[in-house]
Design a protein around this motif. Structure first.
Motif, short mmCIF file in Angstrom:
data_model
loop_
_atom_site.label_atom_id
_atom_site.label_comp_id
_atom_site.label_asym_id
_atom_site.label_seq_id
_atom_site.Cartn_x
_atom_site.Cartn_y
_atom_site.Cartn_z
N THR A 59 0.98 -1.22 0.00
CA THR A 59 -0.25 0.02 -0.03
C THR A 59 0.79 1.37 0.03
O THR A 59 2.15 1.05 0.38
CB THR A 59 -0.84 0.05 1.29
OG1 THR A 59 -0.13 0.23 2.32
CG2 THR A 59 -1.92 -1.09 1.44
N ARG A 83 -6.67 11.78 1.71
CA ARG A 83 -8.28 11.64 1.42
C ARG A 83 -8.68 13.11 1.65
O ARG A 83 -8.57 13.50 2.85
CB ARG A 83 -8.61 10.36 2.40
CG ARG A 83 -10.08 10.62 2.44
CD ARG A 83 -10.87 9.37 3.26
NE ARG A 83 -12.17 9.19 2.97
CZ ARG A 83 -13.13 9.86 3.27
NH1 ARG A 83 -13.08 10.90 4.09
NH2 ARG A 83 -14.50 9.40 3.13
N ASP A 135 -5.12 11.16 6.58
CA ASP A 135 -4.27 10.27 5.59
C ASP A 135 -4.88 8.91 5.53
O ASP A 135 -5.34 8.35 6.48
CB ASP A 135 -2.93 10.21 7.04
CG ASP A 135 -2.40 11.32 6.72
OD1 ASP A 135 -1.94 11.84 5.89
OD2 ASP A 135 -1.98 11.98 7.97
N VAL A 136 -4.52 8.38 4.46
CA VAL A 136 -4.91 6.94 4.26
C VAL A 136 -4.08 6.10 3.50
O VAL A 136 -3.10 6.48 2.95
CB VAL A 136 -6.26 6.58 3.20
CG1 VAL A 136 -7.36 7.39 4.24
CG2 VAL A 136 -6.12 7.69 2.01
N GLN A 137 -4.39 4.77 3.45
CA GLN A 137 -3.20 3.92 2.81
C GLN A 137 -4.06 3.32 1.59
O GLN A 137 -5.25 3.10 1.79
CB GLN A 137 -2.76 2.59 3.67
CG GLN A 137 -1.96 3.14 4.92
CD GLN A 137 -0.56 3.46 4.36
OE1 GLN A 137 -0.11 2.81 3.35
NE2 GLN A 137 0.02 4.45 4.94
N VAL A 138 -3.60 3.58 0.45
CA VAL A 138 -4.22 2.98 -0.83
C VAL A 138 -3.63 1.83 -1.36
O VAL A 138 -2.46 1.76 -1.39
CB VAL A 138 -4.19 4.36 -1.90
CG1 VAL A 138 -5.03 3.82 -3.12
CG2 VAL A 138 -4.74 5.52 -1.34
N VAL A 139 -4.32 0.91 -1.74
CA VAL A 139 -3.77 -0.29 -2.38
C VAL A 139 -3.62 -0.03 -3.96
O VAL A 139 -4.63 0.60 -4.34
CB VAL A 139 -4.72 -1.68 -2.06
CG1 VAL A 139 -4.24 -2.70 -2.61
CG2 VAL A 139 -5.19 -1.73 -0.60
N ARG A 140 -2.74 -0.62 -4.36
CA ARG A 140 -2.19 -0.27 -5.83
C ARG A 140 -2.61 1.34 -5.99
O ARG A 140 -3.28 1.74 -7.07
CB ARG A 140 -3.43 -1.19 -6.80
CG ARG A 140 -3.27 -2.50 -6.67
CD ARG A 140 -2.43 -2.95 -7.90
NE ARG A 140 -2.25 -4.45 -7.61
CZ ARG A 140 -2.68 -5.23 -8.56
NH1 ARG A 140 -3.34 -4.82 -9.74
NH2 ARG A 140 -2.87 -6.48 -8.57
#
Ligand SMILES: Nc1ncnc2c1ncn2[C@@H]1O[C@H](COP(=O)(O)O)[C@@H](O)[C@H]1O
Ligand SMILES: Nc1ncnc2c1ncn2[C@@H]1O[C@H](COP(=O)(O)O)[C@@H](O)[C@H]1O
Ligand SMILES: Nc1ncnc2c1ncn2[C@@H]1O[C@H](COP(=O)(O)O)[C@@H](O)[C@H]1O
Ligand code: NA
Ligand code: NA
Ligand code: NA
Lengths: 317, 103, 317, 103, 317, 103
Positions: free
Chosen positions: B4, B9, B94-99
């Protein structure tokens, strides 16, 4: 006429909505249903107006009425602006925004007037629908000019949203169905008449139920209305409507159409103009212009205005 | 475990009629996408509003965009001057993004 | 017939929607209202078809028409697939997905055709509603087989969503109201006729207004349409519609029903099949199949296709 | 003050027809609940879409789920292979949940 | 009558919805459309009831029927509570909440009954609409009292939401349009009759289609229904309906109105009361009261109850 | 770059009929505004629900509020006792707010 008005189901449903909202009932009309009804109402009056004009053709009388409508929409905001500045103590920007609303028109007020007048044997001419469509936008231009006079172009200058204004939904729908009615004529209209004619008054009842709810909620939730503004929201329809009825009589319209022109002048926009103002004058306060047009002038016109200008047109005609 | 990447966001609560302007700003700073979340009603210092009050002018919408730190900073700079007159509310989390390489 | 078509309110409202969207007007029809109208239209044609069949009973002619419809839906995608691969240069997956759309049918195209044909004195048989329902799904099976031919089952294999396909909303509603109409018969139908019959054409006008908006927006927002694909989205209706009309004539249907079968063959799905493809072939690009069926073929069929296949059926019949 | 526990806030933007598949994955990894948030419209590299365009096939929905770190990791592993073909957008943020022991 | 009922389109659409949901079809009716239909149905029956009463005036018979309705709504929950505690093994809070639902009424059950009874030549009196409105709320008070008996006021005490209950949407709409109908009378009603009368039965079909979907989904998604509760959800309508029909006959109502009172007593609320319970008894489980009233009793009443109490009223009358 | 301030992003998923009560609590602890986000459907231990099932009683809504740390803590204390009986879900996340002094 006022007695007939007050016992008409159309008006009684409006009152029901108003009372329900005042009692803080949880009665609401789903947004999609309200929009569906307003699309229906606009398509129906557009079609009917077009069909009538397909019979008469475009006469000089139509041209004169159209010119009068355009002139009223362009000029009424000037007077309104003066009153809003003088009596209402509004800032230039707010006064310009409000003035644009009162120069423009309310489709539902017009539709209700047509129904009530027709119920009294006073049917306005079909081309008044075209006049209605023409009167929607010029006031926006005047209102913006008034609001911006002397303003130096600093910061992000908000340009007039020409495109949005000219292609706004109600103009497209009114003009479009007017043209369709004119092309299709009585014969073409016959096949869709059961929907667009027979059900009309019933739909108007339910729509005014919603308008009653909305008008009352707007009044109660507003924190911006002063007594001066309430007074102006009644004065402006009276002044504008009187001017409109007189102009209609002077240019030779029949009594019913002169009354309709008066009601158009008296009515205030609460859909097209607010949207345009939000874009072009974001610093103007929507709490003021929506509360005045939707919370006060709309109910006033529906309940009293229509009868007043009908009486005036009869007195003058 | 799947990789990730950290992203911002961005949530912008804004008057519905003004949404096209905000989307224009997003495109101008190269943010690749956005989604509009439906807000039913709300309240604040200026009173309360409902989505279903015929006059679209008082409805509000949330513009949601996932963006890189750089683009987020550019967006904030572009939008900040409008915040007051437009009555917007802009938050960044703050976020984690997959791909998430494509954002 | 094309002249009558182009001055019919039904078609004119479609054109109005198309023009409004092309001018980037903010006119929109609330989703819930559009869905409500499509539920109404499907219930209404289902009921009317069922009532008619309750009079005639199930005749051999009906069985033949049903078989022809099934066969067309199963087989038309094969030809379409070849053209989409050859002329359209699409990948196998995209070509299969698009082919499924063209083998299946569009309810609204059918409904509009019924209205326009009936206006010309050419009423298709009531059982064509059942044929419509039968033609919705077989093409999905063929399309998926074509898309997956030779594909090794690696990764998460997407199985055919049988359940979703067989119980999809429009099949349930069409078949259900057809059965209700058949059970209730003319007498039972009489009590609901005012809603389902009298208002039908007017509702169709408003629904086509929405379809015009949607078709034009789809075309403008699409980034996937090439000239080749636009060409195919016109060629496929022409080819399929010609085949359908010929088949209808050959199996002995009356002129109106043969034309209706042609229009079913020509029409392309834009609700049931896209939903199935999204599930079963997620790697196929919705931008392609929706733009072709909704953006090009739908308007083409509404404005030209119906008249073309009516004329063809008359020439052959 | 009331006790809170850290959890993950998972947001999956996905084509509406595919939502049941995603919910299936959530259940498979023991995430106990989910909520679907209404998205009105959006835009990205593949162009723009509106919820109200008759063909439900182009509409998108946000699947919102609050989950523990472990379940979140399992979900990401389960969903990641589908991200490309499904055109999904998956973000994970940190939140504090009140009385969150049950997630 | 049961045979006629089962071949009536109104009931067949309900069955279609139920079957579609049981097959897990994706058929759904947009929420806004369903709400629009329920607003229409309530406005229509309110208006029609009011118009009828405008002819008869307020007679002693009306006062007696109103008093009977009030008494039933106040008292039926007591019996229901005992059965729910005894047979259903529910907690005091849950039993009180469920009892309130069965003392109150379902507008749609009433409307469907009116349609079916009228189709059999058994038209209930217009004032039964007023009785319907009166019966909505008293049961809430009794239910809350039963649920809270002996409860010590600890923690955040949930007070009875008087205001919400008395101004709830359906009471406002029913009473409001009843009054409008009474004021407008036959003449005033004539102009809106095409919408509110002619289309009524067709709208009811589509609304019951939705109710079928919802009832079946509720049953399938519920995790709270035991066999005992299903049994009670059939027993309570039978018991309450029998009591209601007997009371109606004893106080001298005509056969049709006695049947209607029976159906009101048998029906269970699924809109006004759940909302009130969520506020006043948040610890009661909505999974229980909604599944019983909406998932079991509603379908039972629509399909069997109406015919049963009609037959009972005829036998007694 | 434009100044941002840290604030809490509070999300409360609650039965729609109970929303006015929650809004009352927000006002009571001086949180200046809120927005209601439309939730279409969901599922959890008590089964699944859809917004469109006539009986508004089973619908849920998300109350979104941006607030200072102090007000957030006060809100949590005020709402926590209701969490169980009301079946609510309360999450709190960190965000940066542009021109956020007014929250
Ligand atoms: N950066 C983003 N932030 C929020 N939503 C996005 C973003 N990118 C894409 N989307 C949404 O995902 C949809 C598909 O994106 P795309 O595949 O880029 O066309 C868009 O229409 C938006 O609704
Ligand atoms: N982990 C979760 N994430 C998101 N929403 C949830 C979660 N758990 C429950 N919900 C929502 O809360 C509702 C009630 O949950 P429950 O009380 O577990 O049945 C569900 O129907 C969902 O809409
Ligand atoms: N603290 C807040 N949290 C969430 N939404 C807010 C907040 N403050 C304001 N809003 C939203 O923004 C709108 C305008 O706020 P205001 O300008 O304070 O009247 C309100 O009606 C709410 O929809
Ligand atoms: Na005016
Ligand atoms: Na086809
Ligand atoms: Na009852």
């Amino acid at each position: 006429m006022i007695a007939d008005t007050l016992t008409s189901p159309v008006i009684l449903f409006f009152v029901l909505g108003f009372v329900a909202a005042a009692l803080k009932s949880d009665l609401t009309i789903p947004e999609a249903f309200a929009k569906a009804m307003s699309i229906y109402l606009m398509a129906a009056i557009g079609l009917k107006g077009g069909v009538e004009v397909s019979k008469s053709g475009i006469t000089p009388e139509i041209m004169v009425a159209a010119a009068a409508g355009l002139a009223l929409s362009f000029l009424l905001p000037v007077l309104a602006f003066a009153l809003l500045r003088g009596i209402g103590k509004l800032s230039k920007v707010d006064a310009g925004a409000v003035a644009a609303h009162y120069g423009s028109v309310s489709v539902v007020t017009f539709v209700t007037a047509i129904e009530l007048l027709t119920g009294e044997g006073l049917s306005p001419a079909g081309y008044m629908v075209a006049v209605l469509a023409l009167m929607e936008t010029p006031a926006i231009i005047t209102g913006l000019m008034l609001a911006r006079r002397g303003e130096s172009a600093e910061g992000e200058r908000n340009t007039t949203p020409w495109h949005e204004v000219l292609t706004n939904a109600s103009v497209m729908l009114l003009v479009g169905s007017f043209v369709i009615g004119a092309i299709a004529g009585s014969d073409g209209f016959a096949s869709v008449k059961p929907l667009f004619d027979t059900g009309f008054r019933g739909v108007l009842c339910l729509f005014l139920l919603d308008m009653g709810l909305i008008a009352a909620r707007r009044l109660m939730q507003s924190r911006k209305m002063t007594l001066r503004l309430v007074f102006l929201a009644i004065l402006l329809p009276l002044v504008n409507g009187t001017i409109g009825t007189i102009v209609g009589t002077v240019i030779g319209l029949d009594i019913a159409s002169a009354a309709a022109l008066g009601i158009l002048a008296a009515s205030a926009s609460y859909i097209a103009v607010p949207a345009a103002m939000r874009l072009a004058l974001p610093q103007a306060d929507p709490g003021i212009y929506l509360s005045m047009s939707l919370g006060v002038s709309f109910p006033f016109n529906i309940i009293f205005g229509i009868s007043i200008f009908a009486a005036l047109a009869q007195a003058l005609g | 475990m799947v990789q990730t990447v950290p992203r911002k966001r961005i949530e912008i609560l804004v008057d519905t009629p003004l949404v096209p302007r905000i989307v224009g700003k997003l495109k101008a700073v190269d943010i690749s996408g956005w989604s509009l979340i439906h807000v039913d009603s709300g309240g604040g210092r200026a009173g309360e509003w409902q989505h279903d009050d015929v006059t679209g002018a008082s409805a509000k919408t949330i513009v949601l965009a996932i963006a890189s730190d750089t683009n987020t900073a550019r967006l904030i700079d572009a939008i900040a001057p409008l915040l007051d007159s437009y009555g917007m509310l802009l938050t960044v989390g703050d976020v984690q993004v997959v791909r998430g390489e494509r954002f």
